[in-house]
Design a protein around this motif. Structure first.
Motif, PDB file in Angstrom:
ATOM      1  N   GLN A 197       2.415  -0.409  -5.606  1.00 54.28           N
ATOM      2  CA  GLN A 197       1.902  -1.692  -6.069  1.00 54.28           C
ATOM      3  C   GLN A 197       3.024  -2.662  -6.439  1.00 54.28           C
ATOM      4  O   GLN A 197       2.854  -3.882  -6.381  1.00 54.28           O
ATOM      5  N   TYR A 219       0.829  -1.218   0.000  1.00 54.51           N
ATOM      6  CA  TYR A 219       0.000   0.000   0.000  1.00 54.51           C
ATOM      7  C   TYR A 219       0.859   1.263   0.000  1.00 54.51           C
ATOM      8  O   TYR A 219       0.342   2.362   0.141  1.00 54.51           O
ATOM      9  N   PHE A 276      -8.558  -2.890  -0.015  1.00 56.37           N
ATOM     10  CA  PHE A 276      -8.724  -2.435  -1.396  1.00 56.37           C
ATOM     11  C   PHE A 276     -10.179  -2.037  -1.675  1.00 56.37           C
ATOM     12  O   PHE A 276     -10.463  -0.935  -2.164  1.00 56.37           O
TER      13      PHE A 276
END
Lengths: 64, 545
Positions: free
Chosen positions: B206, B203, B242
């Protein structure tokens, strides 16, 4: 996991990757007719992984 | 030279003089690089504008987070701004922005400190195995001496913060499994910490997926069932976060961090960077790969070896448009750890096989590291001491570089006082007071108008306290994926709603550049950081017609 199992896993990975690389042409998703330069490089790498996997088979039950 | 070195005879001490001198020289060389790195960092901290394209947008992300807002927004309406990066780095910098305001030094300092933590962690990992302080120190310093780490480390970019979490996670899993196998007791708490570090890495950026894969492959090799169970839990937490962010941003998270990162792959860029990375880091790369191969055939694979292989393979993503040399930073960190451990084990083995072999090993290792130091040469030669070092080592004291002109006429090359074995680089030359003056001059030109500038760099609007309008590379990525509506932006440019447009590299999508060309004209050219910025004002349309 043993060295032999790791070798088998690498062989399977290489074969699976090779099928995927060649499938690009079957699906007509590539930019080139036939096997393009990126596919050739990827197939060469897959070949290297295959050889690496084969070379681990004789090491048998030693831990990976 | 190690912690348990037995007493030596006089002739042995004499024989060891040469290796000791070589070790001292290697330490001198890598400490020298660290001084170069620290000077570059401090000079960047003092520079209040964008040095690398994109820094200002990371500052903007941080500013939004510090105000309790998401930076994942619609690009279709004013100010047409969105971010394509996950939040951890910006959240880490946000307290500094609360305390001191939106300044570039905040994120540059955090990123720089992150590289220092990584270097210390590398040194710790090497010391844990080899128990040779000088080798551990050199391994950590070698990371900071890399041209790539030097270029990117003190920038307001999140990449090196990700590498810090990755390095801590891989060292953490190594120590946890080592302790588990020694004590026979489960190390659930330590593994939870490793998972948290991996989550933070992912986080932050990526690209950390390769390190996540490396850690789980390592766990799988040791205990497959446990690895699968941890992987399921890790995936579930990652997915929950996410989808929560995606829900909270009304889908803008998915659009801006996934869709906007599906950039075209440029094979030539990937091949060029691979060659450059290998050439620059040849000693640590070959030593690390050789040690990984040794482990593959003769002992158990370590997490470091798996990490190195996956990081090198993942280096291919450096060929993506918008990517670059920093994509090798993880591989460099892994190489430093493995090289330090390999050299430590080599010396420990040699020590047991007799004095002469030990002396030979102790001579070879610093010689190799000195060769590596030479390959990495970089120095700002506007500092006389560094210019002298460059001259002494046979390097030039300046490099001829033409200013980057995307929106104005080409200019002849001129000497730039920065030498780098990586070749001509847009990063690495410390900014000067003239660059700061140029940034202020551009800001003053914008200040003559009433509105925020439509600018490729965020820094000028931030300096004036005006809105940051657009994130050009993000817009281009979305445009290339047919995922952005430019109507309102094109309409505002067509109506000349912005008093000033500032171009640096013309990264905007073609329709945006077209309407800028039709409605604005260049009135001033200002050079900053070897880039020529085009300051554009609205055309007198009545006269044009």
């Amino acid at each position: 996991m043993t060295k032999r199992q790791l070798g088998l896993a690498l062989i399977a990975l290489a074969l699976w990757a090779s099928v995927g690389i060649l499938a690009v042409d079957v699906l007509d998703a590539g930019q080139f007719q036939g096997i393009g330069p990126a596919q050739q490089s990827a197939l060469a790498i897959a070949g290297g992984v295959l050889l690496l996997g084969v070379s681990l088979l004789p090491l048998g039950e030693r831990p990976a | 030279m190690s912690a348990h070195t037995p007493p030596r005879r006089a002739w042995q001490t004499a024989v060891l003089t040469l290796p000791r001198l070589l070790i001292a020289l290697a330490l001198l060389a890598f400490i020298g690089y660290f001084i170069v790195y620290a000077i570059y960092a401090v000079r960047l901290f003092q520079f209040p504008f964008d040095y690398d394209q994109g820094e200002g947008f990371e500052l903007m992300d941080t500013l939004l987070f510090s105000q309790g807002q998401w930076p994942y927004r619609s690009n279709a309406s004013y100010p047409f701004y969105s971010s394509n990066y996950p939040p951890i780095f910006h959240l880490a910098v946000a307290p500094l922005v609360w305390l001191f305001g939106p300044h570039y030094w905040t994120g540059r300092l955090v990123s720089f400190l992150g590289t220092l933590v990584t270097a210390v962690a590398i040194g710790y990992a090497v010391q844990h195995v080899g128990k040779r302080w000088w080798l551990s120190t050199l391994s950590g310093l070698a990371f900071l001496a890399s041209n790539y780490i030097y270029h990117v480390g003190p920038l307001f970019r999140q990449h090196m913060f990700m590498v810090m979490f990755e390095t801590l996670a891989v060292i953490g899993v190594t120590l946890a499994i080592e302790r588990e196998e020694e004590s026979g007791k489960r190390q659930t708490g330590r593994l939870l910490l490793v998972m948290a570090l991996l989550l933070l890495a992912g986080y932050t950026k990526q690209l950390a997926y390769a390190t996540v894969a490396a850690v789980f492959i390592f766990l799988f090799l040791r205990r497959p069932l446990r690895a699968v169970l941890w992987a399921v839990g890790f995936a579930a937490v990652t997915a929950l976060i996410f989808f929560w962010i995606n829900w909270a941003t009304d889908g803008m998270w998915l659009l801006n961090t996934v869709t906007a990162n599906l950039n075209p792959f440029v094979p030539g860029q990937a091949v060029g960077l691979f060659r450059q990375w290998f050439g620059l880091h040849v000693v640590i790369t070959v030593a690390a790969l050789a040690y990984a191969l040794y482990q593959l055939y003769f002992e158990r694979l370590s997490a470091y070896s798996i990490w190195l292989v996956l990081a090198v393979v993942n280096g291919v993503t450096a060929g993506k448009w918008g990517a670059g040399e920093s994509y090798f930073a993880t591989a460099i960190a892994a190489s430093c750890v493995l090289t330090g451990i390999a050299f430590g084990r080599l010396l420990n083995g040699a020590e047991k096989r007799g004095f002469m072999r030990y002396a030979a090993g102790l001579t070879l290792v610093p010689l190799l590291l000195l060769f590596q130091a030479d390959r990495l040469f970089h120095a700002p030669t506007d500092i006389p001491a560094f210019a002298t070092v460059a001259r002494t080592l046979g390097w030039p004291t300046a490099v001829m570089i033409a200013p980057q002109t995307s929106c104005s006429a080409p200019q002849p090359a001129r000497p730039v006082p920065y030498v780098d074995s990586a070749g001509v680089s847009l990063l690495g030359r410390p900014p000067t007071p003239a660059d700061t003056a140029a940034g202020i001059a551009i800001s003053e030109l914008i200040a003559q108008g009433e509105t925020a500038a439509f600018s490729e760099d965020a820094g000028f609007n931030l300096y004036l306290g005006r809105d940051v309008v657009t994130n050009p590379t993000q817009l281009l990525n979305l445009y290339n994926n047919n995922a952005v509506d430019l109507d309102e932006m094109l309409s505002m440019l067509d109506r000349q709603a912005f008093d000033t447009v500032v171009l640096r590299a013309q990264f905007y999508p073609p329709p945006v550049l077209d309407v800028i060309g039709q409605r604005y004209e260049t009135t001033d050219l200002v050079e900053m950081n070897n880039f020529v910025y085009c300051i554009m004002r609205p055309r007198d349309l009545a006269r044009s017609d």
